[in-house]
Design an enzyme around this catalytic site. Structure first.
Site, PDB file in Angstrom:
ATOM      1  N   GLY A   1       1.540   4.482   0.339  1.00 51.21           N
ATOM      2  CA  GLY A   1       2.791   4.138   0.991  1.00 51.21           C
ATOM      3  C   GLY A   1       2.540   3.343   2.256  1.00 51.21           C
ATOM      4  O   GLY A   1       1.427   3.324   2.797  1.00 51.21           O
ATOM      5  N   CYS A   2       3.587   2.698   2.754  1.00 54.10           N
ATOM      6  CA  CYS A   2       3.435   1.827   3.923  1.00 54.10           C
ATOM      7  C   CYS A   2       3.134   2.630   5.187  1.00 54.10           C
ATOM      8  O   CYS A   2       2.167   2.356   5.896  1.00 54.10           O
ATOM      9  CB  CYS A   2       4.676   0.961   4.089  1.00 54.10           C
ATOM     10  SG  CYS A   2       6.233   1.867   4.042  1.00 54.10           S
ATOM     11  N   TYR A   3       3.954   3.648   5.479  1.00 53.01           N
ATOM     12  CA  TYR A   3       3.677   4.452   6.666  1.00 53.01           C
ATOM     13  C   TYR A   3       2.300   5.117   6.576  1.00 53.01           C
ATOM     14  O   TYR A   3       1.529   5.059   7.541  1.00 53.01           O
ATOM     15  CB  TYR A   3       4.747   5.535   6.854  1.00 53.01           C
ATOM     16  CG  TYR A   3       6.088   5.065   7.352  1.00 53.01           C
ATOM     17  CD1 TYR A   3       6.216   4.389   8.562  1.00 53.01           C
ATOM     18  CD2 TYR A   3       7.255   5.330   6.644  1.00 53.01           C
ATOM     19  CE1 TYR A   3       7.468   3.992   9.037  1.00 53.01           C
ATOM     20  CE2 TYR A   3       8.509   4.946   7.103  1.00 53.01           C
ATOM     21  CZ  TYR A   3       8.610   4.278   8.304  1.00 53.01           C
ATOM     22  OH  TYR A   3       9.832   3.886   8.777  1.00 53.01           O
TER      23      TYR A   3
ATOM     24  N   SER B   1      -0.549   2.793   7.493  1.00 55.32           N
ATOM     25  CA  SER B   1      -0.623   2.534   8.931  1.00 55.32           C
ATOM     26  C   SER B   1      -1.167   3.739   9.687  1.00 55.32           C
ATOM     27  O   SER B   1      -2.028   3.631  10.570  1.00 55.32           O
ATOM     28  CB  SER B   1       0.785   2.166   9.419  1.00 55.32           C
ATOM     29  OG  SER B   1       0.957   2.421  10.772  1.00 55.32           O
TER      30      SER B   1
END
Lengths: 344, 344, 344, 344
Positions: free
Chosen positions: A148-150, A153
């Site tokens: 996932g994106c979060y 990061s």
């Protein structure tokens, strides 16, 4: 040439994936499959693609994949678990950009995704594709669960420090700010321009589906189970994630030690940029596959870690292509960026 | 490999040019020259380039260009006229992204650029690089005057219709809206975020330096000297130009005729997209070298022409690379986009 | 105190109207009526109003208006024509912010609004409330058709010049740029932030419902029937309209003459600001009831007129309150702004 | 009528202060004083004020204040300490919007403001004007040090919980996001639109001058000295502050207890809105004097507190007027908002 099919190319990640693959020297896009848009040209769905690609979206049939080397799946949660087992059985490689095959705890899956899982048996076949942390497993994987994106990061910043046991794990504060493309293309009143522009809002406090993903892989990669709080926010920008992590570090830790840890972990990773004595800006990573990371320790041993990516690229389509490159034995930067030697 | 030097890479067009050239398969960037930033790494000037390019900006000396095949010049008006003659004399190819060699009427130059011209003799050596309209001249040119951003957008839409004499030339209204990157990186109070955001303003009404450029080349390419009004505006977006042109057409003209004219002129041009029965959106051209054009004729024979480009790409660095490709006998889309066949 | 009811307060104009009326010294808001939101507190619909107003939206019944002096109607087209006749018959004053009672040509109404009109008889009762141009009629009106946002911006700039016959009427180009609040609160894919941000698009070219409104009232107020082209665009800002009008003026006209015309027409109008030798900026009028106007004539007698307003205030709720003040014999600026003497 | 002078009205807070005071029923603005803009009309500095106020900026002379009841000072740090003692000696009331009189520890002042303090003796005369927490002291104060924008947002959320000793004080994470108007009107490259738009960046990590202010007043009002980390960020919006605070609470604490604490502390405060079971949005507080606060406690006793204000209003000019109202015995909401009874 790697022959590619994409299932679910009508969302923002799909558009980004197409743009990257169109510029990839070793890839040929053969088929696009969709659900609601069958029969429509992809360049009508994404008008920015006019003049670049001329394919029409087809109805998916796993029996038509004979030529295909790799299928990218970019479907909503619940949909990819229906098609992926069928593709997997044919021995075809798969990269799933969705969340269906990331979690191994089904209670967590049901709690956060709000529906049942119908392909339990396939969970064990999936390799979590956080490129910088699972390169070996990705090389030999048939099915990649793209992160996932979060979580991308958050984990890229936290993992080196947790692995080296320098952060106090009793409490870590993670605040992330995301652009609106992360919310997809659906028409909902809360996402219209007048509601988002000149505003900011937190959402899904302590209930976001990326919380169990972060938890599982902090443990998996760093053998760490910290108590953390994750607060996602919506930013009035289209693209990008900006994550600020605050915690305390152990008494003997200073910025120099953190420099060394990050350099050791990431000095050979082409898409991680370590910003010693600088602060990342979101604009410097959007439209790239980079993750920019900085760190700061104050006199009270409070740590501020910052990590920023493009949610659609390193947080989705770019990392997927990076993983494809690894799976096929190519230079992992191919089609993503011409990197010269890194010397920070 | 084409060996490249860039003079003046610290502006927004320079950054864009570097990004495009870094991904170009036939190009090697050898040297970067600058004025105020000598000795600084280009990746410190444009932090988005960290990890992509490691060159340091050097002081310019025309005697160090022995290896170089092509020099891109991206200097403020008045500066490029100082260096270009020296490079030209060495027989090296040049593409000038500035305005110093676009106008052949020195009165107009002085009136609109507010300073004198010091290289009159070289004007005759420059070929105006509106790629779709001067392909043959570009092939054999040594010095290209790359068009301005507004003139590119305006001319690509107007030229086919003026050339075919279907527009009434007594009055044409041109309103253009540009993103802020067109104003460069200088710190001026009127360009700070708080002054530009949630606002719009026209500027330089009837005094913009692109007015004589449009005038000259409408005549050059279409043999047309219409009376027109040009009103540039500043938009609260970073990139892109959106031009809306209103005029009246001759009685016998309808949309079908305009379709035919545009198709005849542009059907083989890879970067022009004709939007029959659609309206362009700025977001579909930014970060590309495309120019999207639409047209509409109402019952009173009022014509609305719309043309939109990315000011930094088709309006500057992208068109410059397109021109480089043409000069060196390459496919003009190389490094810019992988275009499949166009069928509208 | 003027006792007020509002029908349809859940849109953006409704919110703005509430904020203005809450600060108006002579107004008491008694009832809010709605369609889809009956039973809901208005502060739940517009969360910015929490702590300012505590009313609950009720189901409309014209028999409950005994106390009411004035009803504001802010309903979608087609809805206000159903309720307004009933209120009118009770002798209550009405200001309609919608388009149902602005046009007197039913063919035009049906053509542009795409549905039939069910209250033909009431058209004659409505006074068009362009405050600066119909002050006398407004004073004695029972029913005000409050002007559309684009027509307000366009007419305030054009009327003085058309009335004085200095513009060539064979062709006038009008391009208007509007913020997104003009499109309302509905969830449609084309209005989500990711589709609007960093973009611009024209829409409804030659088919916008404000075209017949502009046409009718240019004739009504200035006795002028020019041929014009009107192109509305969507801007990535929440509020405001920026209109740029281009035309040619008669040979003897210069900027001085236009100064005189505007000063004669508007020097006593508190909400018109004439920007001699300046160019309006949208940010200077948003959140106000002002209309800023500028003009420029070049050496070829091309005229550029610019006019900018807040679409929700001077283009809707603010002008409605200005009209209310006029209807009730109050200072027209009451509740809108404390204006000191104007001297430009 | 309270007779007012403003010193330093050419910044964004000054403009906001003027707009509020112009609508205040008990105020008369008599004089505007400035440094670099003497002789200029204020409506030329802030063009949005054209037609609203006609005053010219004068050179300051404390001997011309005979008529004045209250002076607002909105000068850069270091400047207000020069003029305020002179005004104070004349017995005139003062509200200082800057930071010169907020800190009582001169080492901290010098460390964070980077210059010396020249008016040590006056520090003791200043009352810190956090309206909701110092109402009694404000009533009798002659000199108010109006709080900083970040500290207002942070303290209004944290103070009730710290005062009630329910938060673990070993580590509190504070991340704040501010609009660009907080950075003022100066022209600096890092603040131009192209550098801020579509971006986010943290800045002044562990070195922002609001850190000692927060520290001092958490102790003053709540007798609490927690270890905290404060990370300010720049948002691509013009106005507003959004603060997200993460910490852990004591074992026995739940959301109900926090409800009670907030209700007890704030139920009679007209500008505090408590959002039980909701999450604040920045857009709901901009252009108002409200502070919206929410709280969330997860199963691991992690607390997320959110607090949002308009940086120019509750974070500057609005709170200054609120303090003026309190100083002069007026209803504190006068000129700021017509509040109806609050019942959440």
């Amino acid at each position: 040439m790697i022959k590619i099919a994409i299932i679910g190319a009508s969302g923002y990640s799909g558009a980004e994936l197409l743009k990257i693959l169109l510029n990839h020297p070793h890839v040929e896009i053969k088929n696009l499959y969709g659900l609601s848009t069958v029969g429509v040209k992809i360049s009508e769905v994404h008008k920015s693609l006019r003049g670049m690609i001329d394919l029409t979206i087809e109805s998916f049939d796993e029996n038509n994949l004979n030529e295909i080397d790799l299928v990218f799946v970019a479907l909503p949660s619940g949909e990819s678990m229906k098609v992926i087992p069928k593709i997997f059985e044919k021995g075809i490689k798969i990269i799933d950009l969705g969340g269906d095959f990331r979690l191994n705890d089904l209670n967590e899956f049901t709690k956060y995704y709000k529906h049942e899982h119908s392909a339990l048996d396939f969970l064990k076949n999936a390799v979590y594709g956080l490129s910088e942390w699972s390169e070996n497993e990705i090389q030999s994987a048939q099915l990649i669960a793209n992160p996932g994106c979060y979580p991308t990061s958050v984990q890229l910043a936290l993992l080196p420090l947790l692995k080296n046991k320098i952060v106090n794990e009793n409490f870590i504060s993670i605040t992330s700010y995301s652009g609106t493309s992360g919310a997809g293309k659906s028409a909902t009143q809360s996402m219209i321009f007048s509601e988002v522009n000149e505003s900011v809002r937190a959402y899904k406090i302590s209930s976001h589906q990326h919380i169990p993903e972060i938890k599982q892989y902090l443990k998996h990669f760093a053998n760490s189970e910290p108590n953390f709080s994750f607060v996602p926010h919506l930013l009035p920008v289209t693209r990008g994630i900006y994550t600020t992590i605050s915690a305390t570090v152990k008494k003997e830790v200073d910025e120099n030690l953190i420099n060394q840890i990050f350099e050791k972990e990431y000095s050979k990773k082409p898409f991680i940029r370590l910003l010693k004595n600088e602060i990342p800006e979101l604009k410097d990573v959007v439209y790239t596959n980079f993750c920019d990371i900085s760190w700061n320790v104050d006199e009270n041993k409070n740590l501020v870690l910052i990590s920023t990516i493009d949610n659609l690229i390193k947080g989705a389509a770019g990392q997927a292509v990076q993983n494809m490159n690894i799976m096929f034995g190519l230079d992992q930067t191919l089609g993503l960026l011409k990197c010269t030697e890194k010397k920070w």
